[in-house]
Design a protein around this motif. Structure first.
Motif, short mmCIF file in Angstrom:
data_model
loop_
_atom_site.label_atom_id
_atom_site.label_comp_id
_atom_site.label_asym_id
_atom_site.label_seq_id
_atom_site.Cartn_x
_atom_site.Cartn_y
_atom_site.Cartn_z
N ALA A 195 1.89 23.40 -5.80
CA ALA A 195 2.19 22.32 -6.40
C ALA A 195 2.50 20.96 -5.96
O ALA A 195 2.20 20.03 -5.30
CB ALA A 195 1.97 22.14 -7.47
N TYR A 196 3.87 21.64 -5.62
CA TYR A 196 4.94 20.17 -5.21
C TYR A 196 4.24 19.69 -3.67
O TYR A 196 3.93 18.54 -2.86
CB TYR A 196 6.50 20.23 -4.91
N ILE A 197 4.11 20.77 -2.96
CA ILE A 197 3.83 20.85 -1.42
C ILE A 197 2.47 20.16 -1.40
O ILE A 197 1.66 19.61 -0.22
CB ILE A 197 4.06 22.15 -0.45
N ARG A 198 1.38 20.78 -1.95
CA ARG A 198 0.13 20.21 -2.16
C ARG A 198 0.38 18.93 -2.10
O ARG A 198 -0.81 18.11 -1.97
CB ARG A 198 -0.45 20.87 -3.31
N ALA A 199 0.33 18.44 -3.28
CA ALA A 199 0.51 16.73 -3.89
C ALA A 199 1.45 15.99 -2.20
O ALA A 199 1.07 14.92 -2.28
CB ALA A 199 1.72 16.60 -4.87
N ILE A 200 2.51 16.32 -1.42
CA ILE A 200 3.23 16.11 -0.54
C ILE A 200 2.03 15.88 0.85
O ILE A 200 2.16 14.60 0.94
CB ILE A 200 4.56 16.67 0.17
N VAL A 201 1.16 16.71 0.89
CA VAL A 201 0.18 16.66 2.15
C VAL A 201 -0.74 15.62 1.48
O VAL A 201 -0.88 15.33 2.47
CB VAL A 201 0.30 18.75 1.45
N ARG A 202 -1.23 15.67 0.48
CA ARG A 202 -2.58 15.06 0.41
C ARG A 202 -2.04 13.37 1.20
O ARG A 202 -2.70 12.85 1.08
CB ARG A 202 -2.31 14.62 -0.83
N GLN A 209 4.01 9.94 -10.00
CA GLN A 209 3.19 9.89 -11.23
C GLN A 209 3.03 11.68 -11.27
O GLN A 209 2.89 12.00 -12.21
CB GLN A 209 2.14 9.18 -11.09
N ARG A 210 1.76 11.75 -9.92
CA ARG A 210 1.38 13.65 -10.26
C ARG A 210 2.79 14.71 -10.02
O ARG A 210 1.75 15.16 -10.62
CB ARG A 210 0.54 13.66 -8.07
N LEU A 211 3.66 14.04 -9.52
CA LEU A 211 4.58 14.78 -9.32
C LEU A 211 5.19 15.26 -9.97
O LEU A 211 5.66 16.13 -10.84
CB LEU A 211 5.81 14.96 -8.15
N SER A 212 5.71 13.86 -11.43
CA SER A 212 5.94 13.96 -12.80
C SER A 212 5.25 14.70 -13.77
O SER A 212 6.05 16.16 -14.52
CB SER A 212 5.95 12.78 -13.21
N ALA A 213 3.70 14.24 -13.17
CA ALA A 213 2.65 15.42 -13.66
C ALA A 213 3.20 16.98 -13.72
O ALA A 213 3.07 17.67 -14.93
CB ALA A 213 1.08 14.83 -14.42
N SER A 214 3.23 17.06 -12.39
CA SER A 214 3.15 18.29 -12.30
C SER A 214 4.26 18.99 -13.17
O SER A 214 4.56 20.56 -12.83
CB SER A 214 2.60 19.09 -10.59
N GLU A 215 5.42 18.16 -12.76
CA GLU A 215 7.06 18.83 -12.75
C GLU A 215 6.76 19.38 -14.83
O GLU A 215 7.10 20.26 -15.40
CB GLU A 215 7.91 17.59 -13.12
N ALA A 260 0.61 -1.57 0.10
CA ALA A 260 0.07 -0.15 -0.09
C ALA A 260 1.19 1.24 0.10
O ALA A 260 0.91 2.02 -0.86
CB ALA A 260 -0.99 -0.19 0.97
N GLU A 261 1.74 1.40 0.81
CA GLU A 261 2.39 2.50 0.96
C GLU A 261 3.72 2.02 -0.60
O GLU A 261 4.26 3.73 -1.25
CB GLU A 261 3.83 2.24 2.56
N GLN A 262 4.06 1.26 -1.07
CA GLN A 262 4.88 1.72 -1.95
C GLN A 262 3.44 2.35 -3.89
O GLN A 262 3.90 2.87 -4.75
CB GLN A 262 5.39 -0.01 -3.17
N ASP A 263 2.47 1.72 -3.62
CA ASP A 263 2.04 1.98 -4.44
C ASP A 263 0.84 4.10 -4.01
O ASP A 263 0.85 4.16 -5.48
CB ASP A 263 -0.01 1.81 -3.79
N GLN A 264 1.27 4.02 -2.83
CA GLN A 264 1.02 5.35 -1.98
C GLN A 264 2.26 6.41 -3.21
O GLN A 264 2.20 8.05 -3.81
CB GLN A 264 0.89 5.81 -1.16
N ARG A 265 3.03 6.03 -3.16
CA ARG A 265 4.27 6.64 -3.31
C ARG A 265 4.61 6.20 -4.97
O ARG A 265 4.79 7.61 -5.99
CB ARG A 265 5.95 5.72 -2.68
N LEU A 266 4.00 5.65 -5.79
CA LEU A 266 3.95 5.49 -6.78
C LEU A 266 2.71 6.76 -7.32
O LEU A 266 3.45 7.66 -8.38
CB LEU A 266 3.65 4.45 -7.54
N ALA A 267 1.84 6.88 -6.87
CA ALA A 267 1.53 7.73 -7.60
C ALA A 267 2.00 8.82 -7.16
O ALA A 267 1.26 9.73 -8.03
CB ALA A 267 -0.35 7.33 -6.52
N LEU A 268 2.21 9.54 -5.91
CA LEU A 268 2.62 10.31 -6.04
C LEU A 268 3.54 10.69 -6.69
O LEU A 268 4.00 11.79 -7.74
CB LEU A 268 3.17 10.55 -4.39
#
Length: 178
Positions: free
Chosen positions: A171-178, A77-83, A67-75
């Motif tokens: 955007a990076y901080i918002r993505a991490i805080v989620r 991916q979101r950070l990559s799209a934001s970047e 579950a933690e690996q899945d969350q990390r992968l999703a984060l």
């Protein structure tokens, strides 16, 4: 008479004594074997229960890790799209600023500022009528020197890059805080 003053003991008495000792020892051995069997069964049950508990804990830990690996992968991916989005915005802003600098250098575009015609400190004798290309309907304008215009464009370019970087950080901080 026997030597050393011992009484003769019959072989039957010795045999009976040995038989009784063997019988008592055998029953004691039997009791020990039964007790050993019971204890072994308890140890086997405890070992089985312990193995089941360890398997359950291992399964829970593996599930949590997945579950933690899945969350990390999703984060990621979101950070990559934001970047990518912010990189695209930055490159677009730099491209637009470069075009504006080029147009200023070729005198295709000129920067001007509005002047207050009622301000005696301006000391500029600029006509109050607007030319046909003006957009401010009769406002008094003064053209800027091309070198000053280039500096203003460089300042706005740095400001645009700073704002884009700030948006990327937010955007990076918002993505991490989620």
């Amino acid at each position: 008479m026997p030597a050393f003053g011992l009484m003769p003991i019959s072989y039957r008495a010795i045999g009976a004594f040995v038989f009784l000792v063997a019988l008592a020892g055998g029953s004691a051995m039997l009791a020990w074997r039964i007790q050993d069997w019971r204890y072994g069964r308890q140890l086997t049950e405890q070992a089985s229960l312990h193995a089941k508990t360890l398997n359950a804990l291992t399964l829970a830990a593996a599930t949590q890790q997945q579950a933690e690996q899945d969350q990390r992968l999703a984060l990621e991916q979101r950070l990559s799209a934001s970047e990518q989005t912010h990189y695209r915005a930055l490159s677009d802003a730099q491209r637009d600023q470069g075009r504006l600098r080029d147009r200023l250098a070729t005198a295709d575009v000129r920067l001007s500022v509005l002047l207050d015609p009622h301000d005696p400190a301006s000391g500029c004798a600029v006509p109050a009528t607007a030319d046909a290309s003006g957009v401010d309907h009769g406002a008094v304008r003064a053209r800027l020197d091309p070198a000053h215009a280039q500096r203003i464009v460089a300042i706005t370019d740095a400001g645009d890059r700073g704002l884009i970087a700030l948006q990327a950080c937010q955007a990076y901080i918002r993505a991490i805080v989620r």
